[in-house]
Design an enzyme around this catalytic site. Structure first.
Site, PDB file in Angstrom:
ATOM      1  N   CYS A 100      -8.661   3.294   6.727  1.00 26.07           N
ATOM      2  CA  CYS A 100      -9.662   3.639   5.713  1.00 26.07           C
ATOM      3  C   CYS A 100     -11.070   3.670   6.335  1.00 26.07           C
ATOM      4  CB  CYS A 100      -9.562   2.675   4.532  1.00 26.07           C
ATOM      5  SG  CYS A 100     -10.405   3.265   3.034  1.00 26.07           S
ATOM      6  N   HIS A 110      -3.641   2.371   3.119  1.00 26.81           N
ATOM      7  CA  HIS A 110      -3.708   0.990   3.585  1.00 26.81           C
ATOM      8  C   HIS A 110      -2.309   0.419   3.849  1.00 26.81           C
ATOM      9  CE1 HIS A 110      -8.001  -0.088   2.818  1.00 26.81           C
ATOM     10  NE2 HIS A 110      -7.926   0.968   2.028  1.00 26.81           N
ATOM     11  N   GLU A 163      -1.623  -2.361   5.312  1.00 24.51           N
ATOM     12  CA  GLU A 163      -1.634  -3.818   5.125  1.00 24.51           C
ATOM     13  C   GLU A 163      -1.405  -4.190   3.668  1.00 24.51           C
ATOM     14  OE1 GLU A 163      -5.847  -2.824   4.049  1.00 24.51           O
ATOM     15  OE2 GLU A 163      -4.283  -2.020   5.369  1.00 24.51           O
TER      16      GLU A 163
END
EC number: 6.3.5.3
Length: 232
Positions: A89, A206, A208
């Protein structure tokens, strides 16, 4: 088995650094070092991750000030040695501003912040970050950005596709790249690209935030796993 050390860069305004450190450090024989933006030392890290957030408040444009942080010179040299660098990002925005990746990210097509899970297609599974995916596999990954509209000149887009540098694209649940599925308006529905050597990856989704079933998806976990395995 040798221990892998992963560095997570912290800029003023980073807000996904702890999440990224948790996901990357959840594997055995792996430890994480938090790297401050003002440092000149990567502390012996085997891989570096630039996390999401709003570095320096995204003043001027996203990633444009973070590109001048002292640690970025070390990361540019690190990437030039063929070492793995991942930008997520805002981290993707910083990689583009620093010249490690080609193109630019502009305001989303409808000028609105997008925060939701989206289908993302794997276009190249022959990189150190994507080797645990199937080519054409559709992942479920969250996005949260206001400047995720990827742009590059036609000749650059042609080179990216010819070199296999397009790693991920936005798609529908069946893997079709439709205008409706490309919510931010990115050129060729691009969600993530690599450099020519394949050791630097930048993406807007994302991983994660999709690394634990408690979060609704583990599709992002394999990205960290693949990179760690390539280092080992």
């Amino acid at each position: 088995m040798a221990e892998v050390t992963i560095g997570v860069v912290v800029f003023p305004g980073s807000n996904c650094d702890a999440d990224t450190a948790h996901a990357a450090g959840s594997f055995s024989n792996t430890r994480v070092r938090m790297l401050w933006h003002n440092d000149h030392d990567l502390q012996g890290c085997d891989m570096v991750i630039l996390p999401g957030g709003f570095s320096y408040g995204d003043y001027l444009r996203a990633g444009s000030i973070a590109r001048f942080s002292p640690i970025m010179q070390e990361i540019i040299e690190f990437a030039g040695q063929g070492r793995p660098v991942l930008g997520i990002c805002n981290g993707f925005q910083v990689l583009l501003e620093s010249g490690l990746l080609e193109g630019a990210l502009t305001r989303n097509r409808k000028k609105k912040f997008i925060c939701r899970s989206m289908p993302v297609k794997v276009c190249n599974n022959r990189t150190i970050f994507t080797s645990r995916y199937r080519e054409g596999e559709v992942l479920n990954l969250p996005v949260a950005h206001g400047e995720g509209n990827y742009f590059a000149p036609p000749e650059t887009l042609q080179e990216l596709h010819a070199n296999g540098q397009v790693a991920f694209t936005y798609c529908d649940a069946q893997g079709n790249e439709t205008p409706e599925a490309n919510l931010n308006g990115s050129a060729d529905a691009i969600a993530g690209i690599t450099n020519k050597a394949g050791n630097v990856l930048g993406l807007m989704p994302h991983p994660e935030r999709a690394s634990d079933l408690l979060l609704g998806s583990e599709d992002g976990r394999r990205m960290f796993q693949a990179a760690i395995e390539s280092i080992k």
